[in-house]
Motif scaffolding. Structure first.
Motif, mmCIF file in Angstrom:
data_model
loop_
_atom_site.group_PDB
_atom_site.id
_atom_site.type_symbol
_atom_site.label_atom_id
_atom_site.label_comp_id
_atom_site.label_asym_id
_atom_site.label_seq_id
_atom_site.Cartn_x
_atom_site.Cartn_y
_atom_site.Cartn_z
ATOM 1 N N SER A 1 0.854 -1.144 -0.032
ATOM 2 C CA SER A 1 -0.125 0.010 0.067
ATOM 3 C C SER A 1 0.762 1.347 0.146
ATOM 4 C CB SER A 1 -0.928 0.061 1.211
ATOM 5 O OG SER A 1 -0.207 -0.052 2.482
ATOM 6 N N THR A 2 2.131 0.923 -0.033
ATOM 7 C CA THR A 2 2.947 2.122 0.285
ATOM 8 C C THR A 2 4.297 1.934 -0.649
ATOM 9 O OG1 THR A 2 2.297 2.758 2.477
ATOM 10 C CG2 THR A 2 4.328 3.769 1.702
ATOM 11 N N LEU A 3 4.735 2.934 -1.450
ATOM 12 C CA LEU A 3 5.692 2.958 -2.222
ATOM 13 C C LEU A 3 6.955 3.675 -1.501
ATOM 14 C CD1 LEU A 3 7.677 2.027 -4.739
ATOM 15 C CD2 LEU A 3 6.723 3.909 -5.946
ATOM 16 N N GLY A 4 8.393 3.211 -0.928
ATOM 17 C CA GLY A 4 9.115 3.829 -0.264
ATOM 18 C C GLY A 4 10.408 3.919 -0.867
ATOM 19 N N PHE A 5 11.125 4.892 -0.751
ATOM 20 C CA PHE A 5 12.409 5.341 -1.558
ATOM 21 C C PHE A 5 13.186 5.607 -0.329
ATOM 22 C CE2 PHE A 5 9.075 6.901 -4.431
ATOM 23 C CZ PHE A 5 9.311 6.317 -5.734
ATOM 24 N N LEU A 6 14.652 5.406 -0.617
ATOM 25 C CA LEU A 6 15.960 5.718 0.026
ATOM 26 C C LEU A 6 16.607 6.648 -0.902
ATOM 27 C CD1 LEU A 6 17.256 2.627 2.006
ATOM 28 C CD2 LEU A 6 16.225 4.704 2.721
ATOM 29 N N ASP A 7 16.588 7.895 -0.800
ATOM 30 C CA ASP A 7 17.147 8.847 -1.657
ATOM 31 C C ASP A 7 18.027 10.095 -0.862
ATOM 32 O OD1 ASP A 7 15.434 10.385 -0.717
ATOM 33 O OD2 ASP A 7 13.994 10.220 -2.246
ATOM 34 N N THR A 8 18.688 10.722 -1.727
ATOM 35 C CA THR A 8 19.225 12.031 -1.285
ATOM 36 C C THR A 8 19.622 12.706 -2.427
ATOM 37 O OG1 THR A 8 20.947 12.848 0.202
ATOM 38 C CG2 THR A 8 21.562 11.254 -1.430
ATOM 39 N N ALA A 9 20.108 14.052 -2.344
ATOM 40 C CA ALA A 9 20.489 14.703 -3.168
ATOM 41 C C ALA A 9 21.796 15.350 -2.949
ATOM 42 C CB ALA A 9 19.566 15.911 -3.548
ATOM 43 N N THR A 10 22.671 15.873 -4.171
ATOM 44 C CA THR A 10 23.773 16.456 -3.853
ATOM 45 C C THR A 10 23.975 17.880 -4.689
ATOM 46 O OG1 THR A 10 24.606 15.251 -5.947
ATOM 47 C CG2 THR A 10 25.407 14.424 -3.890
ATOM 48 N N TYR A 11 24.738 18.704 -4.183
ATOM 49 C CA TYR A 11 24.616 20.234 -4.904
ATOM 50 C C TYR A 11 23.268 20.795 -4.717
ATOM 51 C CZ TYR A 11 28.941 18.406 -6.563
ATOM 52 O OH TYR A 11 30.257 17.844 -6.814
ATOM 53 N N ASP B 1 -2.554 2.870 -4.759
ATOM 54 C CA ASP B 1 -3.969 2.124 -4.817
ATOM 55 C C ASP B 1 -3.512 0.945 -4.454
ATOM 56 O OD1 ASP B 1 -6.010 1.167 -5.774
ATOM 57 O OD2 ASP B 1 -6.075 1.904 -7.520
ATOM 58 N N SER B 2 -4.095 0.384 -3.283
ATOM 59 C CA SER B 2 -4.034 -0.852 -2.685
ATOM 60 C C SER B 2 -4.717 -1.927 -3.546
ATOM 61 C CB SER B 2 -4.321 -0.963 -1.373
ATOM 62 O OG SER B 2 -5.719 -0.574 -1.072
ATOM 63 N N THR B 3 -5.671 -1.520 -4.469
ATOM 64 C CA THR B 3 -6.308 -2.512 -5.227
ATOM 65 C C THR B 3 -5.667 -2.892 -6.504
ATOM 66 O OG1 THR B 3 -7.772 -0.705 -6.205
ATOM 67 C CG2 THR B 3 -8.593 -1.676 -4.321
ATOM 68 N N ALA B 4 -4.618 -2.104 -6.859
ATOM 69 C CA ALA B 4 -4.023 -2.218 -8.326
ATOM 70 C C ALA B 4 -2.467 -2.979 -8.056
ATOM 71 C CB ALA B 4 -4.090 -0.937 -8.896
ATOM 72 N N LYS B 5 -1.986 -3.314 -9.181
ATOM 73 C CA LYS B 5 -0.802 -4.068 -9.168
ATOM 74 C C LYS B 5 0.290 -2.946 -9.816
ATOM 75 C CE LYS B 5 2.176 -7.795 -10.789
ATOM 76 N NZ LYS B 5 2.125 -9.280 -11.457
ATOM 77 N N VAL B 6 1.343 -2.531 -9.140
ATOM 78 C CA VAL B 6 2.337 -1.791 -9.749
ATOM 79 C C VAL B 6 3.270 -2.470 -10.673
ATOM 80 C CG1 VAL B 6 4.451 -0.286 -9.072
ATOM 81 C CG2 VAL B 6 2.511 -0.095 -7.562
ATOM 82 N N VAL B 7 3.359 -2.038 -11.816
ATOM 83 C CA VAL B 7 4.242 -2.746 -12.836
ATOM 84 C C VAL B 7 5.539 -1.821 -13.246
ATOM 85 C CG1 VAL B 7 2.484 -4.111 -13.918
ATOM 86 C CG2 VAL B 7 2.810 -1.998 -14.793
ATOM 87 N N LEU C 1 14.162 1.330 -3.724
ATOM 88 C CA LEU C 1 12.721 1.353 -3.565
ATOM 89 C C LEU C 1 11.932 0.270 -3.431
ATOM 90 C CD1 LEU C 1 10.891 0.941 -6.600
ATOM 91 C CD2 LEU C 1 12.386 2.830 -7.263
ATOM 92 N N ALA C 2 11.016 0.254 -2.461
ATOM 93 C CA ALA C 2 10.288 -1.119 -2.032
ATOM 94 C C ALA C 2 9.072 -0.734 -1.873
ATOM 95 C CB ALA C 2 11.002 -1.538 -0.906
ATOM 96 N N ILE C 3 8.041 -1.878 -2.192
ATOM 97 C CA ILE C 3 6.532 -1.778 -1.976
ATOM 98 C C ILE C 3 6.225 -2.503 -0.762
ATOM 99 C CG2 ILE C 3 4.283 -2.294 -2.711
ATOM 100 C CD1 ILE C 3 5.492 -1.979 -5.316
#
Length: 104
Positions: free
Chosen positions: A1-11, A74-80, A101-103
């Protein structure tokens, strides 16, 4: 039900829009707002580090970080597919770095 990101920015911090693609052909827009790894602070910091490596096998003893961001799905749909934001400006400006990234 959630898409998670590990990220950062530079400059500098970065903000950009991406797209989630579902199996039924629908899409969902999302925004990533990644802090700069050197000056981003501790809000949503997932991986704090005490220093960064510097040229000449040295250490720059300034804290840096990798951040977590979540996007509801959307917890009723499959992420592709996930189309990441295109925010990089070459080597002269702020850039987004997505490490995972992970679901869940």
């Amino acid at each position: 039900s959630t898409l998670g990101f590990l990220d950062t920015a530079t400059y500098g911090p970065v903000q950009g829009a991406g797209t989630i693609v579902y199996a039924d052909g629908t899409t969902q827009s999302f925004t990533l707002d990644a802090p700069d790894w050197y000056s981003g602070g501790t809000t949503n910091e997932a991986i704090p580090m005490a220093y960064r490596n510097a040229p000449g096998n040295a250490q720059d003893n300034h804290p840096v970080g990798v951040y977590e961001q979540s996007v509801p799905l959307d917890s009723t749909a499959k992420v592709v597919g996930v189309i990441l934001p295109d925010v990089s400006q070459g080597t002269s400006g702020p850039a987004l770095h997505v490490f995972a990234l992970a679901i869940g």
